[in-house]
Design an enzyme around this catalytic site. Structure first.
Site, PDB file in Angstrom:
ATOM      1  CB  CYS B  79      -6.868 -17.276 -16.082  1.00  0.00           C
ATOM      2  SG  CYS B  79      -6.779 -19.024 -15.566  1.00  0.00           S
ATOM      3  CG  HIS B 185      -8.793 -19.311 -20.120  1.00  0.00           C
ATOM      4  ND1 HIS B 185      -7.932 -18.367 -20.600  1.00  0.00           N
ATOM      5  CD2 HIS B 185      -8.391 -20.191 -19.138  1.00  0.00           C
ATOM      6  CE1 HIS B 185      -6.944 -18.904 -19.629  1.00  0.00           C
ATOM      7  NE2 HIS B 185      -7.149 -19.781 -18.693  1.00  0.00           N
ATOM      8  CD  GLU B 187      -8.832 -16.660 -23.365  1.00  0.00           C
ATOM      9  OE1 GLU B 187      -9.525 -15.819 -22.842  1.00  0.00           O
ATOM     10  OE2 GLU B 187      -7.551 -16.897 -22.778  1.00  0.00           O
TER      11      GLU B 187
END
Lengths: 252, 210
Positions: B79, B185, B187
């Site tokens: 990011c 992202h 994750e």
């Protein structure tokens, strides 16, 4: 192309999910992690946790909930309820939440939006607005304190103000439609979505899959949130998404 | 061992938890000396480019990261962490980045060529398309991933491994040598996100074994 998001909302009280009782398949329907994982597997795009704890002690437990959920969830989640200061935001976001949602505290002290947005970036700051139609105003009025207190703010004005102060998203709940299961408030959602430059989450009134389609197509919502119809298994995230896909709405 | 750079900005916890789910060991540090012991580094980050750079500079982390990469170390920016890999950003007035990948960070216009407005930030799930083969996308199929950003990288095709479309072509995965960046992202991007992280870990492990 960006997909339309379906967001289940979980009410958390004293560290436990309430209203999740219909999930007989779960070992512990009050466990935030189990429910979050369930919705993740169902295809939810995001989750919202709303802390409705009344006591200070109860609210303290939300940080543990956030940590536990962040450890097991591979989709983003937002936490709202009782966030009154930059310190509160830090606690929640550092524990692993992706966004915080501000409601009453932002109306009482709008600078809070600037503070959060300057520190964490607009993408972390959701401003939640509880709206009810007001004959006298000829428009929707902003309510605070869980919908109990009317404010001086007209909804569109407040939404614009919130965005100008750094809100990255608006979570818009129609108090008129909430709990009625007759569909989202399309006029309200459209008015706000067209007035602001950030994504708008429609909330309040979802009763079936068609309602989501209306919110996206007519209401111009970017995302739609629902609680009871998912919790009580009247429909599922999977079913809603399958329907939307069939109707040509772009979903994940 | 993956080192996660802590410079006061970013959702370190979700990145480290993501790695934990993949069974990878990691540690969080703001100390170049500690981070130099890692076999691969992740630079996370949310917030503003300028603030992030000044915090990195304050800790001497900017020079450290450049040296680390020059020494052959693997670096993954996520990011804002990805944006910092580029030369400069126009966010809050021009600011210099790490210059590890050529390019500039620019803002979404919020208005398409026909003058129609669109929402900024680019927030939500968008499908990515693989543009060229890269070790991080190896064996994977392009799917939706989760984006949240108002600025994007204006860079050369040579560095774009995957991209999404949001009015313009948005570089989603960038790479140059041992430096990688993901604008979304991983994750928070479901299965595909976890697989991308796993591929990065495999790269790092490969180096560990070599």
């Amino acid at each position: 192309m960006l997909t339309k998001r379906i967001i289940p909302c979980l009410d958390v009280k004293d560290g436990r999910v309430v209203k999740g009782i219909q999930f007989v398949s779960l070992r512990d329907a009050g466990d935030p992690v189990e429910l979050a994982t369930f919705y993740d597997q169902e295809g939810a795009d995001e989750l919202v946790f709303l802390d409705i704890s009344a006591s200070h002690e109860g609210r303290e437990t939300i940080v543990d909930v956030v940590q536990a959920v962040a450890g097991s969830l591979a989709i983003p989640f937002t936490v709202g309820g009782g966030i009154n200061s930059l310190a509160d935001m830090k606690k929640i976001l550092r524990a692993g939440a992706d966004k915080v949602s501000l409601n009453t505290a932002a109306v009482l002290r709008p600078e809070l939006i600037n503070e959060g947005s300057n520190y964490f970036g607009a993408q972390c700051i959701v401003v939640a607005i509880d709206a009810r139609y007001d004959e006298e105003l000829g428009s929707w009025r902003v309510y605070t304190h869980g919908g109990r207190k009317p404010t001086e703010w007209e909804v569109i004005d407040w939404a614009k103000e919130a965005v100008s102060r750094g809100a990255g998203e608006i979570l818009l709940t129609s108090m008129d439609c909430d709990g009625e299961k007759q569909g989202f408030n399309i006029a309200l959602t459209k008015a706000v979505s067209e007035a602001v430059s950030v994504p708008v989450i429609a909330s309040g009134g979802a009763g079936n899959a068609e309602h989501f389609q209306e919110a996206f197509e007519e209401g111009k919502a970017d995302a739609a949130l629902a609680a009871s119809i998912f919790h009580y298994k009247e429909t599922s995230v999977k079913e809603v998404k399958a329907f939307l896909k069939q109707q040509g709405v772009v979903v994940r | 061992m993956i080192g996660i750079v802590d410079y006061g900005m970013g959702n370190l916890f979700s990145v480290s938890k993501g790695l934990e789910r993949l069974g990878a060991e990691s540690f969080i540090s703001d100390d170049p000396k500690e981070l130099s012991k890692s076999t691969g580094i992740i630079l996370p980050g949310v917030g503003s480019f300028r603030d992030a750079m000044s915090l990195l500079e304050k800790q001497g982390l900017d020079d450290f990261l450049k040296e680390y990469v020059a020494g052959g170390g693997y670096l993954l920016g996520i990011c804002l962490g990805m944006q910092l890999l580029f030369d400069e950003s126009e966010e809050n007035g021009p600011a210099q980045g790490l210059s590890l990948i050529p390019g500039k960070i620019v803002r979404f216009k919020g208005e398409d060529v026909s003058g129609k407005g669109y929402k900024v930030p680019h927030m939500g799930w968008n499908r990515i398309e693989f543009k060229q083969t890269s070790p991080v996308t190896e064996g994977l199929e392009a799917e939706h991933v989760y984006f949240v950003h108002s600025y994007f990288a204006d860079t050369g095709d040579a560095y774009i491994m995957a991209s999404a479309t949001y009015d313009v072509e948005v570089p989603a995965i960038v790479a140059k040598g041992n430096v990688f960046g993901m604008q979304f992202h991983p994750e928070k991007s479901g299965q595909l996100g976890m697989s991308l992280l796993r591929n990065y870990l495999s790269l790092v492990e490969g180096k560990e074994k070599a």
